[in-house]
Design a protein around this motif. Structure first.
Motif, PDB file in Angstrom:
ATOM      1  N   ARG A 111       0.844  -1.191   0.000  1.00  0.00           N
ATOM      2  CA  ARG A 111       0.000   0.000   0.000  1.00  0.00           C
ATOM      3  C   ARG A 111       0.886   1.250   0.000  1.00  0.00           C
ATOM      4  NH1 ARG A 111      -5.202   1.153   1.889  1.00  0.00           N
ATOM      5  NH2 ARG A 111      -5.403  -0.962   2.717  1.00  0.00           N
ATOM      6  N   ILE A 112       0.519   2.216  -0.818  1.00  0.00           N
ATOM      7  CA  ILE A 112       1.208   3.499  -0.830  1.00  0.00           C
ATOM      8  C   ILE A 112       0.401   4.476   0.003  1.00  0.00           C
ATOM      9  CG2 ILE A 112       1.911   5.462  -2.268  1.00  0.00           C
ATOM     10  CD1 ILE A 112       2.351   3.439  -4.537  1.00  0.00           C
ATOM     11  N   THR A 113       1.003   5.026   1.035  1.00  0.00           N
ATOM     12  CA  THR A 113       0.295   5.906   1.949  1.00  0.00           C
ATOM     13  C   THR A 113       0.589   7.366   1.637  1.00  0.00           C
ATOM     14  OG1 THR A 113       2.118   5.708   3.531  1.00  0.00           O
ATOM     15  CG2 THR A 113       0.248   4.214   3.792  1.00  0.00           C
ATOM     16  N   VAL A 114      -0.433   8.201   1.704  1.00  0.00           N
ATOM     17  CA  VAL A 114      -0.270   9.643   1.519  1.00  0.00           C
ATOM     18  C   VAL A 114      -0.036  10.248   2.896  1.00  0.00           C
ATOM     19  CG1 VAL A 114      -1.337  11.776   0.697  1.00  0.00           C
ATOM     20  CG2 VAL A 114      -1.774   9.608  -0.485  1.00  0.00           C
ATOM     21  N   GLU A 115       1.197  10.490   3.213  1.00  0.00           N
ATOM     22  CA  GLU A 115       1.554  10.929   4.559  1.00  0.00           C
ATOM     23  C   GLU A 115       1.804  12.432   4.606  1.00  0.00           C
ATOM     24  OE1 GLU A 115       4.848   8.405   5.326  1.00  0.00           O
ATOM     25  OE2 GLU A 115       3.612   6.626   5.684  1.00  0.00           O
ATOM     26  N   ASN A 116       0.934  13.190   3.957  1.00  0.00           N
ATOM     27  CA  ASN A 116       1.036  14.638   3.952  1.00  0.00           C
ATOM     28  C   ASN A 116      -0.368  15.214   4.029  1.00  0.00           C
ATOM     29  OD1 ASN A 116       0.920  17.273   2.118  1.00  0.00           O
ATOM     30  ND2 ASN A 116       2.943  17.172   3.088  1.00  0.00           N
ATOM     31  N   ASP A 117      -0.596  16.051   5.023  1.00  0.00           N
ATOM     32  CA  ASP A 117      -1.942  16.567   5.261  1.00  0.00           C
ATOM     33  C   ASP A 117      -2.469  17.366   4.080  1.00  0.00           C
ATOM     34  OD1 ASP A 117      -1.918  15.385   7.729  1.00  0.00           O
ATOM     35  OD2 ASP A 117      -1.305  17.196   8.804  1.00  0.00           O
ATOM     36  N   GLU A 158      -3.494  -7.823  -1.598  1.00  0.00           N
ATOM     37  CA  GLU A 158      -3.725  -8.216  -0.213  1.00  0.00           C
ATOM     38  C   GLU A 158      -3.626  -7.014   0.716  1.00  0.00           C
ATOM     39  OE1 GLU A 158      -4.645 -11.117   1.069  1.00  0.00           O
ATOM     40  OE2 GLU A 158      -4.818 -11.982  -0.922  1.00  0.00           O
ATOM     41  N   SER A 159      -2.763  -6.059   0.373  1.00  0.00           N
ATOM     42  CA  SER A 159      -2.573  -4.894   1.234  1.00  0.00           C
ATOM     43  C   SER A 159      -3.789  -3.976   1.241  1.00  0.00           C
ATOM     44  CB  SER A 159      -1.329  -4.107   0.813  1.00  0.00           C
ATOM     45  OG  SER A 159      -1.374  -3.762  -0.557  1.00  0.00           O
ATOM     46  N   SER A 160      -4.755  -4.206   0.340  1.00  0.00           N
ATOM     47  CA  SER A 160      -5.975  -3.395   0.330  1.00  0.00           C
ATOM     48  C   SER A 160      -6.972  -3.873   1.377  1.00  0.00           C
ATOM     49  CB  SER A 160      -6.639  -3.456  -1.057  1.00  0.00           C
ATOM     50  OG  SER A 160      -7.183  -4.747  -1.289  1.00  0.00           O
ATOM     51  N   LYS A 161      -6.731  -5.054   1.938  1.00  0.00           N
ATOM     52  CA  LYS A 161      -7.687  -5.664   2.853  1.00  0.00           C
ATOM     53  C   LYS A 161      -7.402  -5.360   4.311  1.00  0.00           C
ATOM     54  CE  LYS A 161      -8.127  -9.390  -0.508  1.00  0.00           C
ATOM     55  NZ  LYS A 161      -7.909 -10.827  -0.795  1.00  0.00           N
ATOM     56  N   ASP A 207      -4.542  -2.764   7.093  1.00  0.00           N
ATOM     57  CA  ASP A 207      -3.662  -1.614   7.218  1.00  0.00           C
ATOM     58  C   ASP A 207      -2.208  -1.974   6.995  1.00  0.00           C
ATOM     59  OD1 ASP A 207      -5.756   0.075   7.791  1.00  0.00           O
ATOM     60  OD2 ASP A 207      -5.663  -0.331   9.947  1.00  0.00           O
ATOM     61  N   GLN A 208      -1.963  -3.220   6.617  1.00  0.00           N
ATOM     62  CA  GLN A 208      -0.582  -3.615   6.399  1.00  0.00           C
ATOM     63  C   GLN A 208      -0.022  -2.892   5.197  1.00  0.00           C
ATOM     64  OE1 GLN A 208      -1.967  -7.756   5.336  1.00  0.00           O
ATOM     65  NE2 GLN A 208      -0.167  -7.696   4.079  1.00  0.00           N
ATOM     66  N   VAL A 209       1.298  -2.670   5.190  1.00  0.00           N
ATOM     67  CA  VAL A 209       1.929  -1.910   4.130  1.00  0.00           C
ATOM     68  C   VAL A 209       2.385  -2.802   2.990  1.00  0.00           C
ATOM     69  CG1 VAL A 209       3.910  -0.458   3.551  1.00  0.00           C
ATOM     70  CG2 VAL A 209       2.631  -0.044   5.645  1.00  0.00           C
ATOM     71  N   SER A 210       2.839  -4.003   3.290  1.00  0.00           N
ATOM     72  CA  SER A 210       3.391  -4.844   2.231  1.00  0.00           C
ATOM     73  C   SER A 210       3.048  -6.304   2.464  1.00  0.00           C
ATOM     74  CB  SER A 210       4.914  -4.688   2.179  1.00  0.00           C
ATOM     75  OG  SER A 210       5.473  -5.621   1.290  1.00  0.00           O
ATOM     76  N   THR A 211       2.898  -7.047   1.379  1.00  0.00           N
ATOM     77  CA  THR A 211       2.635  -8.474   1.484  1.00  0.00           C
ATOM     78  C   THR A 211       3.931  -9.262   1.627  1.00  0.00           C
ATOM     79  OG1 THR A 211       2.652  -8.660  -0.920  1.00  0.00           O
ATOM     80  CG2 THR A 211       0.534  -8.363   0.144  1.00  0.00           C
ATOM     81  N   LYS A 212       5.067  -8.610   1.365  1.00  0.00           N
ATOM     82  CA  LYS A 212       6.331  -9.319   1.459  1.00  0.00           C
ATOM     83  C   LYS A 212       7.437  -8.429   2.022  1.00  0.00           C
ATOM     84  CE  LYS A 212       5.964 -13.059  -1.859  1.00  0.00           C
ATOM     85  NZ  LYS A 212       6.643 -13.770  -2.952  1.00  0.00           N
ATOM     86  N   GLY A 213       7.119  -7.685   3.044  1.00  0.00           N
ATOM     87  CA  GLY A 213       8.157  -6.961   3.738  1.00  0.00           C
ATOM     88  C   GLY A 213       8.703  -5.759   3.014  1.00  0.00           C
TER      89      GLY A 213
END
Length: 426
Positions: free
Chosen positions: A293-299, A410-413, A415-421
């Motif tokens: 998952r790519i997170t938008v970490e900017n308000d 899988e990461s869409s299901k 809050d995990q960031v990656s399926t393989k670290g």
């Protein structure tokens, strides 16, 4: 727009900067303005916001659009940027420490090539001994020279890049690497990956594996890229690459946004559009290897998405393998013929088990039921020698359990960031 005069003016404007920064900025300006894919090995600068800086540039002005784009890009990438800690998302994340065999390869690569590497992570599949590999967006050649060691003396590695400055580094160190490796097996071509058909050195069905890391995403004509890849790959070969995808189609207003473009998000394909496009181009059964998952970490970025009604727009970094097989060997869905495979544990560094994709981790010595497509992906490719095969296509038992059409990540299901670290990101 990108005339020699404009480029000269840009270089003059940047004359007080270091040559390294000027070269990188010039490549970004040209590719951002023209819409062509810029090299993944050009480091995407990070954004330190000033209090009076507008994150979102209006690119809809008719007559002044190109001028606005040019001036904003120069200011944005020339004055607003500071360190790599200022990225707005983890789209351009770097994978963890490379495995030992890759570290050993890196130790033999010329320091100038290493210093010019601006990519993130490594996207190289297993079983490359003796193969012909093509790297799309090779830059200064780091991944080419890694692959050159993995394919060995009987293999061949080709790099294609649009940036003369970086490609010259790759070419100037060819003799050095040939001496280090004990053989010469690399070649480089200047060109756009949308126009692989215009590169004379690339012949139909001459490549075993094509690799790429966050490059196809930024190409204006993705269909042409995929069709050319299919044309170049030998039967049984594959396109193995990482890129950015979304859970829905990115609206035009966001596709024209400078920050999201720089973060590798604006050009993201909706995952189902990508799968349909891959099938249209001949890759009948795209296989997802891993995702994050790519997170938008900017308000401010998130506020922009929310204000435009796109709060639920999500992005994913994903690695796919697109295997080329005849239509008679693959079907649109996973059909059950009562078949199975047994992994021998013979792929180097995978003695206990090996994963074809994120749904097929096959333990050594265990009978593993597979659909007809997976059966052929193993039997009709370079992986055949590592498996025993059970069954044939005489009897059909319907669609294989678990062959669905929902979002595959899988990461869409959760809050995990990656399926393989965190590996295989771009």
């Amino acid at each position: 727009f990108c005339t020699a005069t404009a480029i000269t003016a840009f270089v003059t404007l940047q004359s007080q900067k270091t040559m390294k920064l000027t070269t990188a900025l010039l490549a970004i300006v040209v590719t951002s303005v023209t819409g062509f894919s810029f090299d993944r090995n050009i480091k995407r600068p990070n954004l330190a916001l000033k209090s009076n800086t507008d994150l979102f540039i209006d690119l809809t002005t008719d007559n002044k659009m190109e001028d606005n784009t040019h001036s904003s890009v120069i200011d944005y990438y020339g004055q607003t940027l500071t360190t790599t800690d200022d990225l707005k998302t983890n789209a351009c994340c770097t994978a963890g420490s490379p495995p030992d065999h890759i570290k050993a390869c890196l130790n033999k690569i010329h320091p100038s090539v290493i210093s010019k590497y601006y990519g993130c992570g490594l996207c190289v599949p297993d079983c490359l001994d003796g193969a012909t590999v093509l790297d799309l967006g090779c830059g200064a050649g780091r991944d080419v020279y890694i692959a050159a060691q993995l394919v060995g003396e009987k293999g061949r590695v080709i790099g294609v890049d649009m940036t003369k400055e970086q490609l010259s580094v790759a070419q100037e160190t060819q003799e050095y690497h040939a001496e280090k490796f004990g053989y010469a097996n690399t070649e480089f071509y200047l060109g756009l990956i949308e126009k692989l058909d215009e590169i004379e050195g690339l012949e139909d069905e001459s490549v075993d594996v094509i690799i790429s890391n966050c490059v196809i995403n930024l190409c204006p004509d993705k269909e042409r890229v995929l069709k050319n890849c299919f044309r170049l790959i030998k039967p049984g070969g594959e396109l193995y690459f990482s890129d950015v995808y979304s859970n829905r189609r990115v609206p035009q207003s966001l596709r024209e946004d400078e920050v999201l473009w720089g973060e590798c998000l604006s050009g993201a394909l909706y995952w189902n559009d990508f799968q349909n496009l891959a099938k249209k181009c001949g890759f009948i059964d795209p296989r997802l290897v891993e995702d994050a998952r790519i997170t938008v970490e900017n308000d401010k970025v998130q506020a922009k998405l929310n204000a435009d009604g796109h709060k639920n727009l999500e992005f994913f970094s994903a690695t796919y393998r697109l295997i080329k097989l005849p239509d008679t060997k693959l079907e649109p869905f996973c059909e059950d013929f009562g078949q199975a495979v047994i992994y021998k544990g013979t792929i180097p560094r995978h003695e206990s088990g090996w994963a074809l994709d994120n749904h097929h981790y096959i333990e050594t010595g265990k009978i593993f039921p597979v659909c007809g497509n997976t059966f052929n992906m193993l039997k009709e490719t370079r992986f055949e020698e590592h498996f025993d095969f059970i069954g044939n296509f005489d009897n059909h038992y319907g669609i294989f359990d678990g062959c669905g059409t929902s979002i595959p990540y899988e990461s869409s299901k959760s809050d995990q960031v990656s399926t393989k670290g965190g590996g295989g990101c771009c």
